[in-house]
Write a protein that holds these residues in place. Structure first.
Motif, PDB file in Angstrom:
ATOM      1  N   PHE A 336       0.881  -1.164   0.000  1.00  0.00           N
ATOM      2  CA  PHE A 336       0.000   0.000   0.000  1.00  0.00           C
ATOM      3  C   PHE A 336       0.916   1.210   0.000  1.00  0.00           C
ATOM      4  CE2 PHE A 336      -1.996  -3.459   2.215  1.00  0.00           C
ATOM      5  CZ  PHE A 336      -3.281  -3.497   1.687  1.00  0.00           C
ATOM      6  N   SER A 337       0.599   2.202  -0.843  1.00  0.00           N
ATOM      7  CA  SER A 337       1.462   3.376  -0.882  1.00  0.00           C
ATOM      8  C   SER A 337       0.620   4.641  -0.915  1.00  0.00           C
ATOM      9  CB  SER A 337       2.395   3.309  -2.080  1.00  0.00           C
ATOM     10  OG  SER A 337       1.663   2.987  -3.242  1.00  0.00           O
ATOM     11  N   PHE A 338       1.142   5.652  -0.256  1.00  0.00           N
ATOM     12  CA  PHE A 338       0.364   6.868  -0.042  1.00  0.00           C
ATOM     13  C   PHE A 338       1.241   8.095  -0.232  1.00  0.00           C
ATOM     14  CE2 PHE A 338      -0.566   3.510   3.041  1.00  0.00           C
ATOM     15  CZ  PHE A 338      -1.876   3.195   2.699  1.00  0.00           C
ATOM     16  N   LYS A 339       0.606   9.169  -0.707  1.00  0.00           N
ATOM     17  CA  LYS A 339       1.280  10.462  -0.658  1.00  0.00           C
ATOM     18  C   LYS A 339       1.177  10.941   0.778  1.00  0.00           C
ATOM     19  CE  LYS A 339      -1.229  12.241  -4.107  1.00  0.00           C
ATOM     20  NZ  LYS A 339      -1.778  13.264  -4.995  1.00  0.00           N
ATOM     21  N   TYR A 340       2.253  11.535   1.288  1.00  0.00           N
ATOM     22  CA  TYR A 340       2.201  12.062   2.650  1.00  0.00           C
ATOM     23  C   TYR A 340       1.076  13.083   2.755  1.00  0.00           C
ATOM     24  CZ  TYR A 340       2.999  14.875   6.679  1.00  0.00           C
ATOM     25  OH  TYR A 340       2.785  15.570   7.833  1.00  0.00           O
ATOM     26  N   SER A 341       0.317  12.995   3.822  1.00  0.00           N
ATOM     27  CA  SER A 341      -0.756  13.953   4.044  1.00  0.00           C
ATOM     28  C   SER A 341      -0.617  14.552   5.444  1.00  0.00           C
ATOM     29  CB  SER A 341      -2.072  13.211   3.801  1.00  0.00           C
ATOM     30  OG  SER A 341      -3.031  13.502   4.748  1.00  0.00           O
ATOM     31  N   GLU A 342      -0.643  15.879   5.509  1.00  0.00           N
ATOM     32  CA  GLU A 342      -0.425  16.564   6.799  1.00  0.00           C
ATOM     33  C   GLU A 342      -1.569  16.272   7.751  1.00  0.00           C
ATOM     34  OE1 GLU A 342       0.584  20.291   4.286  1.00  0.00           O
ATOM     35  OE2 GLU A 342       0.400  20.937   6.380  1.00  0.00           O
ATOM     36  N   ARG A 343      -1.251  15.772   8.905  1.00  0.00           N
ATOM     37  CA  ARG A 343      -2.277  15.520   9.924  1.00  0.00           C
ATOM     38  C   ARG A 343      -2.116  16.532  11.051  1.00  0.00           C
ATOM     39  NH1 ARG A 343      -6.289  13.439   8.812  1.00  0.00           N
ATOM     40  NH2 ARG A 343      -5.847  15.047   7.304  1.00  0.00           N
ATOM     41  N   PRO A 344      -3.132  17.355  11.279  1.00  0.00           N
ATOM     42  CA  PRO A 344      -3.010  18.379  12.323  1.00  0.00           C
ATOM     43  C   PRO A 344      -2.615  17.756  13.664  1.00  0.00           C
ATOM     44  CG  PRO A 344      -5.106  18.563  11.131  1.00  0.00           C
ATOM     45  CD  PRO A 344      -4.440  17.330  10.639  1.00  0.00           C
ATOM     46  N   GLY A 345      -1.701  18.410  14.337  1.00  0.00           N
ATOM     47  CA  GLY A 345      -1.300  17.932  15.666  1.00  0.00           C
ATOM     48  C   GLY A 345      -0.138  16.954  15.640  1.00  0.00           C
ATOM     49  N   THR A 346       0.275  16.500  14.451  1.00  0.00           N
ATOM     50  CA  THR A 346       1.427  15.583  14.389  1.00  0.00           C
ATOM     51  C   THR A 346       2.686  16.390  14.066  1.00  0.00           C
ATOM     52  OG1 THR A 346       1.054  15.158  12.031  1.00  0.00           O
ATOM     53  CG2 THR A 346       0.013  13.644  13.579  1.00  0.00           C
ATOM     54  N   PRO A 347       3.861  15.968  14.552  1.00  0.00           N
ATOM     55  CA  PRO A 347       5.077  16.778  14.374  1.00  0.00           C
ATOM     56  C   PRO A 347       5.400  17.087  12.909  1.00  0.00           C
ATOM     57  CG  PRO A 347       5.480  14.939  15.887  1.00  0.00           C
ATOM     58  CD  PRO A 347       4.080  14.771  15.379  1.00  0.00           C
ATOM     59  N   ALA A 348       5.172  16.122  12.007  1.00  0.00           N
ATOM     60  CA  ALA A 348       5.596  16.340  10.617  1.00  0.00           C
ATOM     61  C   ALA A 348       4.769  17.408   9.912  1.00  0.00           C
ATOM     62  CB  ALA A 348       5.524  15.029   9.841  1.00  0.00           C
ATOM     63  N   ALA A 349       3.584  17.686  10.425  1.00  0.00           N
ATOM     64  CA  ALA A 349       2.719  18.673   9.782  1.00  0.00           C
ATOM     65  C   ALA A 349       3.329  20.070   9.849  1.00  0.00           C
ATOM     66  CB  ALA A 349       1.336  18.662  10.434  1.00  0.00           C
ATOM     67  N   GLU A 350       4.254  20.267  10.800  1.00  0.00           N
ATOM     68  CA  GLU A 350       4.868  21.589  11.002  1.00  0.00           C
ATOM     69  C   GLU A 350       6.066  21.814  10.072  1.00  0.00           C
ATOM     70  OE1 GLU A 350       3.347  23.349  13.348  1.00  0.00           O
ATOM     71  OE2 GLU A 350       2.092  21.604  13.827  1.00  0.00           O
ATOM     72  N   ARG A 351       6.484  20.786   9.338  1.00  0.00           N
ATOM     73  CA  ARG A 351       7.764  20.908   8.613  1.00  0.00           C
ATOM     74  C   ARG A 351       7.574  21.297   7.147  1.00  0.00           C
ATOM     75  NH1 ARG A 351       9.824  15.213  10.884  1.00  0.00           N
ATOM     76  NH2 ARG A 351       9.530  15.683  13.085  1.00  0.00           N
ATOM     77  N   ALA A 352       8.726  21.557   6.483  1.00  0.00           N
ATOM     78  CA  ALA A 352       8.685  21.974   5.072  1.00  0.00           C
ATOM     79  C   ALA A 352       8.101  20.864   4.209  1.00  0.00           C
ATOM     80  CB  ALA A 352      10.110  22.297   4.614  1.00  0.00           C
ATOM     81  N   GLN A 353       7.054  21.188   3.480  1.00  0.00           N
ATOM     82  CA  GLN A 353       6.334  20.162   2.723  1.00  0.00           C
ATOM     83  C   GLN A 353       6.888  20.015   1.300  1.00  0.00           C
ATOM     84  OE1 GLN A 353       3.862  18.310   4.298  1.00  0.00           O
ATOM     85  NE2 GLN A 353       4.511  19.420   6.127  1.00  0.00           N
ATOM     86  N   VAL A 354       6.810  18.806   0.795  1.00  0.00           N
ATOM     87  CA  VAL A 354       7.190  18.518  -0.597  1.00  0.00           C
ATOM     88  C   VAL A 354       6.006  18.925  -1.478  1.00  0.00           C
ATOM     89  CG1 VAL A 354       7.661  16.598  -2.193  1.00  0.00           C
ATOM     90  CG2 VAL A 354       8.669  16.603   0.118  1.00  0.00           C
ATOM     91  N   ASP A 355       6.286  19.460  -2.668  1.00  0.00           N
ATOM     92  CA  ASP A 355       5.131  19.921  -3.442  1.00  0.00           C
ATOM     93  C   ASP A 355       4.343  18.750  -4.036  1.00  0.00           C
ATOM     94  OD1 ASP A 355       7.322  20.819  -5.907  1.00  0.00           O
ATOM     95  OD2 ASP A 355       5.485  19.715  -6.422  1.00  0.00           O
TER      96      ASP A 355
END
Ligand code: 5AD
Ligand code: SF4
Length: 445
Positions: A336-355
């Motif tokens: 199963f493969s997914f594009k990263y999706s920002e989840r509010p409240g998780t640490p990665a959501a605060e970082r520089a996003q890939v376009d």
């Protein structure tokens, strides 16, 4: 006697939600509801939701919008939201969609009958607690209805791993294991009702550490060995696992426990150590590869499946290539493969996003590699015998469909077959999503 009220449940997301929906139907059965397949007939609609990726939550809101005409036609219709979106967004759901009467988190669904009584009184009901009582306890006196040949059984919930992208530790809470005795009781009950294959579920199922019958904790392997002794149960599976919890006894069980099927879902998410570190996965690509080697040494024919995220914050083309290299090395039977999706409240959501374009392009490359591997693994079954547990009729007349040990769907045209039968099948063809074959002359052992 008045007619039973009707409950329509729509389930999104993972197998744990499928299991939870069954339990919710049972809880509501005690409150006089029986399940219906059509929302138009329903007195209550429950959406059992998933919050793991953005689209999952958005789908819930658009689905709610689609129920509006039903509610207008029938003001007595009650609408509830359950599951992880309910847990994460609670009151926000009620304000965003005022027609929602009831919001229940995944830990509170045993309280549904009381909540239903409240909404019948015209009030709103919201429960997103993590209660102290065991929600599974209320399920012990359920009716002994006949079941199909396969079933899910939740043994563990929640997660303490805190991968930087994931909402599970927040929506499902801390890791909790059910006592082994309860799990065994439920498994025996399922087998009495016709189940022959059980899939043990948990967000981090191989971290299972339930209380054993004589005190002290049981590992997942110990639990599997105890299930192996249940007469009439033919197959055991478990999902989903974290690499760091693949203990030696569990690896050994894959080699020795005859009912444990040769299939393992072991997500790695990325093949780049830089990204794995940022994901807080607490393992490296190399340690994962060595682990796969050890598992394959114990059970050479095991089929490995995985999950991948592309476009995690700061992922470069070189990081992504490392993921492709890892996939080449492992040779997955399924993924199963997914594009990263920002989840509010998780640490990665605060970082520089890939376009988004880069994410889409990487996902496509990854999926084409995985599809090739999957197809090659599937094609390699042609000419071999596999054991198939038949589950239901296929699309063609006289056709039955079931699953091989490796979880491939297999169809066979043979009028002698019935659901629940386990038979040896010689594979003769491999299609895009399934295998075809004929009954092998030797009966299954
Ligand atoms: N974005 C994309 N994929 C995710 N997953 C979990 N969280 C996210 C996210 N924020 C994927 C992981 C996990 C699977 C169940 O869902 O690959 O293993
Ligand atoms: Fe989420 Fe799985 Fe990581 Fe737990 S181990 S935080 S459930 S991805």
């Amino acid at each position: 006697m008045t007619d039973a009220k009707k409950l329509y449940i729509r389930t999104y997301g993972c197998q744990m939600n499928v299991y939870d929906s069954e339990r919710m139907a049972e809880a509501m059965g005690a409150a006089g509801y029986r399940q219906t397949d059509s929302p138009e007939d329903a007195d209550m609609i429950l959406l059992n939701t998933c919050h793991i990726r953005e689209k999952a939550a958005e789908k819930v809101y658009s689905e709610l919008g689609r129920f509006k005409p039903l509610r207008e036609a029938n003001p007595d219709l009650k609408i509830g939201v359950a599951g992880c979106v309910a847990q994460a967004e609670g009151e926000e759901i009620m304000s965003r969609q005022p027609m929602v009467d009831l919001v229940v988190g995944p830990q509170s669904y045993h309280r549904l009958p009381q909540m239903e009584a409240r909404v019948r009184d015209g009030k709103k009901a919201l429960d997103t607690d993590f209660p102290v009582e065991d929600k599974f306890d209320t399920l012990r006196n359920r009716p002994k209805a006949r079941r199909g040949p396969t079933a899910f059984l939740t043994v563990q919930e929640g997660c303490d791993k805190f991968c930087a992208f994931c909402v599970v530790p927040y929506t499902r809470g801390a890791e909790v294991s059910r006592p082994a005795t309860r799990v065994l009781e439920e498994a025996r009950d399922l087998v009495e009702r016709g189940v022959r294959e059980i899939t043990l579920l948990g967000q981090n199922v191989n971290a299972y550490h339930g209380e054993g019958p004589e005190g002290g904790d049981w590992s997942l392997a110990r639990l599997i060995w105890a299930l192996n002794d249940i007469d009439g149960l033919e197959r055991i599976r478990f999902t989903t696992s974290h690499p760091n919890d693949m203990t030696d006894d569990l690896i050994a069980a894959h080699g020795q426990c005859e009912k444990l099927m040769p299939y393992l879902h072991l997500p790695v998410q990325s093949g780049s150590d830089r990204i794995l570190k940022r994901m807080n996965r607490k393992h490296t690509a190399e340690s994962y590869l060595r682990l796969i080697e050890r598992i394959r040494a114990a059970r050479p024919d095991i089929l490995i499946s995985g999950d991948f995220i592309v476009g995690f914050p700061e992922e470069t083309e070189a990081d992504f290539r490392a993921t492709l290299d890892l996939i080449e090395e492992v040779n997955y039977g399924y993924a199963f493969s997914f594009k990263y999706s920002e989840r509010p409240g998780t640490p990665a959501a605060e970082r520089a996003q890939v376009d988004e374009d880069a994410k889409a392009e990487r996902l496509q490359r990854l999926q084409s590699l995985i599809t090739r591997q999957q197809r090659a693994v599937q094609d390699s079954m042609v000419g071999h015998n596999v054991k198939v547990l038949f589950e239901k009729s296929g699309r063609q007349p006289g056709q039955m469909v079931g699953k091989s040990e490796y979880l491939h769907a297999v169809h066979v045209s043979d009028s002698s077959l019935a659901p629940g039968e386990l038979a040896s099948v010689e594979i003769t063809e491999s299609g895009p999503n399934s295998l075809g074959g004929r009954l092998a002359r030797m009966p299954a052992a």
